[in-house]
Design a protein around this motif. Structure first.
Motif, PDB file in Angstrom:
ATOM      1  N   GLU A  41       0.933  -1.242   0.027  1.00  0.00           N
ATOM      2  CA  GLU A  41       0.083  -0.159   0.040  1.00  0.00           C
ATOM      3  C   GLU A  41       0.934   1.247  -0.155  1.00  0.00           C
ATOM      4  OE1 GLU A  41      -2.554  -0.537   3.590  1.00  0.00           O
ATOM      5  OE2 GLU A  41      -3.815  -2.084   2.430  1.00  0.00           O
ATOM      6  N   LEU A  42       1.773   1.078   0.916  1.00  0.00           N
ATOM      7  CA  LEU A  42       2.822   2.407   0.748  1.00  0.00           C
ATOM      8  C   LEU A  42       3.262   2.683  -0.517  1.00  0.00           C
ATOM      9  CD1 LEU A  42       4.436   1.909   4.247  1.00  0.00           C
ATOM     10  CD2 LEU A  42       2.835   3.718   3.724  1.00  0.00           C
ATOM     11  N   ILE A  43       3.915   1.555  -1.294  1.00  0.00           N
ATOM     12  CA  ILE A  43       4.551   1.565  -2.409  1.00  0.00           C
ATOM     13  C   ILE A  43       3.802   2.356  -3.377  1.00  0.00           C
ATOM     14  CG2 ILE A  43       5.650   0.332  -4.234  1.00  0.00           C
ATOM     15  CD1 ILE A  43       6.979  -1.360  -2.072  1.00  0.00           C
ATOM     16  N   GLN A  44       2.309   1.701  -3.502  1.00  0.00           N
ATOM     17  CA  GLN A  44       1.400   2.311  -4.295  1.00  0.00           C
ATOM     18  C   GLN A  44       1.102   3.689  -4.311  1.00  0.00           C
ATOM     19  OE1 GLN A  44      -2.386   0.128  -4.249  1.00  0.00           O
ATOM     20  NE2 GLN A  44      -3.337   1.330  -5.875  1.00  0.00           N
ATOM     21  N   LEU A  45       0.903   4.150  -2.914  1.00  0.00           N
ATOM     22  CA  LEU A  45       0.796   5.386  -2.560  1.00  0.00           C
ATOM     23  C   LEU A  45       1.922   6.401  -3.260  1.00  0.00           C
ATOM     24  CD1 LEU A  45      -1.008   7.675  -0.991  1.00  0.00           C
ATOM     25  CD2 LEU A  45       0.353   7.006   1.010  1.00  0.00           C
ATOM     26  N   ARG A  46       3.055   5.889  -2.997  1.00  0.00           N
ATOM     27  CA  ARG A  46       4.228   6.776  -3.207  1.00  0.00           C
ATOM     28  C   ARG A  46       4.247   6.819  -4.715  1.00  0.00           C
ATOM     29  NH1 ARG A  46       9.696   3.597  -3.439  1.00  0.00           N
ATOM     30  NH2 ARG A  46       8.601   2.675  -4.905  1.00  0.00           N
ATOM     31  N   ASN A  47       3.872   5.624  -5.535  1.00  0.00           N
ATOM     32  CA  ASN A  47       3.941   5.655  -6.942  1.00  0.00           C
ATOM     33  C   ASN A  47       3.022   6.755  -7.516  1.00  0.00           C
ATOM     34  OD1 ASN A  47       5.937   3.908  -7.050  1.00  0.00           O
ATOM     35  ND2 ASN A  47       5.041   1.967  -7.576  1.00  0.00           N
ATOM     36  N   GLU A  48       1.729   6.833  -6.997  1.00  0.00           N
ATOM     37  CA  GLU A  48       0.707   7.749  -7.270  1.00  0.00           C
ATOM     38  C   GLU A  48       1.039   9.196  -7.088  1.00  0.00           C
ATOM     39  OE1 GLU A  48      -3.123   6.346  -5.044  1.00  0.00           O
ATOM     40  OE2 GLU A  48      -2.841   4.372  -6.230  1.00  0.00           O
ATOM     41  N   MET A  49       1.822   9.408  -6.002  1.00  0.00           N
ATOM     42  CA  MET A  49       2.103  10.743  -5.543  1.00  0.00           C
ATOM     43  C   MET A  49       3.315  11.325  -6.774  1.00  0.00           C
ATOM     44  SD  MET A  49       2.413  10.648  -1.825  1.00  0.00           S
ATOM     45  CE  MET A  49       2.782  12.575  -1.404  1.00  0.00           C
ATOM     46  N   ARG A  50       4.135  10.243  -7.315  1.00  0.00           N
ATOM     47  CA  ARG A  50       5.232  10.335  -8.112  1.00  0.00           C
ATOM     48  C   ARG A  50       4.462  10.944  -9.450  1.00  0.00           C
ATOM     49  NH1 ARG A  50       9.989   6.261  -6.903  1.00  0.00           N
ATOM     50  NH2 ARG A  50      10.865   7.283  -4.826  1.00  0.00           N
ATOM     51  N   LYS A  51       3.542  10.116  -9.721  1.00  0.00           N
ATOM     52  CA  LYS A  51       2.846  10.575 -10.846  1.00  0.00           C
ATOM     53  C   LYS A  51       2.202  11.741 -11.197  1.00  0.00           C
ATOM     54  CE  LYS A  51       1.467   5.428 -12.067  1.00  0.00           C
ATOM     55  NZ  LYS A  51       0.581   4.681 -12.198  1.00  0.00           N
ATOM     56  N   GLU A  52       1.535  11.984 -10.104  1.00  0.00           N
ATOM     57  CA  GLU A  52       0.930  13.343  -9.908  1.00  0.00           C
ATOM     58  C   GLU A  52       1.793  14.607  -9.946  1.00  0.00           C
ATOM     59  OE1 GLU A  52      -1.517  13.678  -6.258  1.00  0.00           O
ATOM     60  OE2 GLU A  52      -2.821  11.823  -6.559  1.00  0.00           O
ATOM     61  N   GLU A  53       2.930  14.437  -9.194  1.00  0.00           N
ATOM     62  CA  GLU A  53       3.995  15.260  -9.589  1.00  0.00           C
ATOM     63  C   GLU A  53       4.509  15.457 -10.788  1.00  0.00           C
ATOM     64  OE1 GLU A  53       7.169  14.327  -6.785  1.00  0.00           O
ATOM     65  OE2 GLU A  53       6.150  14.439  -4.980  1.00  0.00           O
ATOM     66  N   ILE A  54       4.529  14.460 -11.433  1.00  0.00           N
ATOM     67  CA  ILE A  54       5.217  14.674 -12.886  1.00  0.00           C
ATOM     68  C   ILE A  54       4.039  14.989 -13.713  1.00  0.00           C
ATOM     69  CG2 ILE A  54       5.795  13.101 -14.811  1.00  0.00           C
ATOM     70  CD1 ILE A  54       7.189  11.096 -12.914  1.00  0.00           C
ATOM     71  N   MET A  55       2.986  14.824 -13.553  1.00  0.00           N
ATOM     72  CA  MET A  55       1.770  15.258 -14.388  1.00  0.00           C
ATOM     73  C   MET A  55       1.675  16.903 -14.120  1.00  0.00           C
ATOM     74  SD  MET A  55       0.880  13.287 -16.239  1.00  0.00           S
ATOM     75  CE  MET A  55      -0.820  14.271 -17.126  1.00  0.00           C
ATOM     76  N   GLU A  56       1.784  17.325 -12.863  1.00  0.00           N
ATOM     77  CA  GLU A  56       1.788  18.963 -12.670  1.00  0.00           C
ATOM     78  C   GLU A  56       2.950  19.427 -13.341  1.00  0.00           C
ATOM     79  OE1 GLU A  56       1.547  19.531  -8.300  1.00  0.00           O
ATOM     80  OE2 GLU A  56      -0.161  18.132  -8.051  1.00  0.00           O
ATOM     81  N   ALA A  57       3.937  18.987 -13.127  1.00  0.00           N
ATOM     82  CA  ALA A  57       5.119  19.400 -13.869  1.00  0.00           C
ATOM     83  C   ALA A  57       5.070  19.424 -15.579  1.00  0.00           C
ATOM     84  CB  ALA A  57       6.451  18.746 -13.616  1.00  0.00           C
ATOM     85  N   VAL A  58       4.479  18.648 -15.945  1.00  0.00           N
ATOM     86  CA  VAL A  58       4.346  18.597 -17.375  1.00  0.00           C
ATOM     87  C   VAL A  58       3.103  19.804 -17.752  1.00  0.00           C
ATOM     88  CG1 VAL A  58       3.280  17.141 -19.284  1.00  0.00           C
ATOM     89  CG2 VAL A  58       4.932  16.205 -17.764  1.00  0.00           C
ATOM     90  N   ILE A  59       2.128  19.763 -16.747  1.00  0.00           N
ATOM     91  CA  ILE A  59       1.029  20.942 -16.996  1.00  0.00           C
ATOM     92  C   ILE A  59       1.742  22.249 -17.016  1.00  0.00           C
ATOM     93  CG2 ILE A  59      -0.979  21.659 -16.194  1.00  0.00           C
ATOM     94  CD1 ILE A  59      -1.847  18.737 -15.614  1.00  0.00           C
ATOM     95  N   LYS A  60       2.496  22.442 -16.081  1.00  0.00           N
ATOM     96  CA  LYS A  60       3.095  23.737 -15.729  1.00  0.00           C
ATOM     97  C   LYS A  60       4.205  24.198 -16.742  1.00  0.00           C
ATOM     98  CE  LYS A  60       1.923  23.879 -10.982  1.00  0.00           C
ATOM     99  NZ  LYS A  60       2.471  23.982  -9.588  1.00  0.00           N
ATOM    100  N   SER A  61       4.767  23.108 -17.299  1.00  0.00           N
ATOM    101  CA  SER A  61       5.967  23.526 -18.184  1.00  0.00           C
ATOM    102  C   SER A  61       5.629  24.195 -19.671  1.00  0.00           C
ATOM    103  CB  SER A  61       6.497  21.884 -18.915  1.00  0.00           C
ATOM    104  OG  SER A  61       7.523  22.180 -19.880  1.00  0.00           O
ATOM    105  N   GLU A  62       6.610  24.905 -19.951  1.00  0.00           N
ATOM    106  CA  GLU A  62       6.389  25.565 -21.199  1.00  0.00           C
ATOM    107  C   GLU A  62       7.024  24.740 -22.481  1.00  0.00           C
ATOM    108  OE1 GLU A  62       8.651  29.157 -20.629  1.00  0.00           O
ATOM    109  OE2 GLU A  62       7.734  29.651 -18.811  1.00  0.00           O
ATOM    110  N   HIS A  63       7.104  23.712 -22.364  1.00  0.00           N
ATOM    111  CA  HIS A  63       7.532  22.650 -23.359  1.00  0.00           C
ATOM    112  C   HIS A  63       6.375  22.100 -23.914  1.00  0.00           C
ATOM    113  CE1 HIS A  63      11.590  23.784 -22.758  1.00  0.00           C
ATOM    114  NE2 HIS A  63      11.461  23.621 -21.425  1.00  0.00           N
ATOM    115  N   SER A  64       6.480  21.676 -25.246  1.00  0.00           N
ATOM    116  CA  SER A  64       5.222  20.867 -25.805  1.00  0.00           C
ATOM    117  C   SER A  64       5.394  19.307 -25.144  1.00  0.00           C
ATOM    118  CB  SER A  64       5.444  20.955 -27.399  1.00  0.00           C
ATOM    119  OG  SER A  64       6.827  19.989 -27.707  1.00  0.00           O
ATOM    120  N   TYR A  65       4.498  18.571 -25.580  1.00  0.00           N
ATOM    121  CA  TYR A  65       4.464  17.055 -25.373  1.00  0.00           C
ATOM    122  C   TYR A  65       5.572  16.421 -25.833  1.00  0.00           C
ATOM    123  CZ  TYR A  65       2.983  12.376 -25.008  1.00  0.00           C
ATOM    124  OH  TYR A  65       2.870  10.860 -25.065  1.00  0.00           O
ATOM    125  N   ALA A  66       5.829  16.697 -27.430  1.00  0.00           N
ATOM    126  CA  ALA A  66       6.726  16.342 -27.934  1.00  0.00           C
ATOM    127  C   ALA A  66       8.082  16.434 -27.444  1.00  0.00           C
ATOM    128  CB  ALA A  66       6.827  16.699 -29.365  1.00  0.00           C
TER     129      ALA A  66
END
Length: 79
Positions: A41-66
């Motif tokens: 459960e702890l590993i799953q929670l950590r992985n979900e948090m990491r995914k959220e952090e990455i998604m937030e960084a991508v959304i805030k980024s000025e770079h394109s998806y490509a």
């Protein structure tokens, strides 16, 4: 060499000890399974948090998806 004499033990007392040891083992097994589940459960929670952090960084980024994908794959050209 002389052999030491063993203390006589009845099969009834051995049966009792065997049953007690089985109970100890079952308790240890249950604790192990509970700890294993907690770890998963702890590993799953950590992985979900990491995914959220990455998604937030991508959304805030000025770079394109490509551009982001190329960076992740190591295909960024040095300019």
């Amino acid at each position: 060499m002389a052999r030491g004499r063993r203390k006589k033990v009845s099969t009834d007392s051995l049966d009792t000890k065997i049953e007690q040891q089985k109970e100890v083992l079952e308790k240890a097994k249950a604790k192990y399974e509970a700890e294993k589940e907690t770890l998963a459960e702890l590993i799953q929670l950590r992985n979900e948090m990491r995914k959220e952090e990455i998604m937030e960084a991508v959304i805030k980024s000025e770079h394109s998806y490509a551009e982001i994908l190329a960076f992740i794959k190591g295909e960024v050209s040095e300019e």
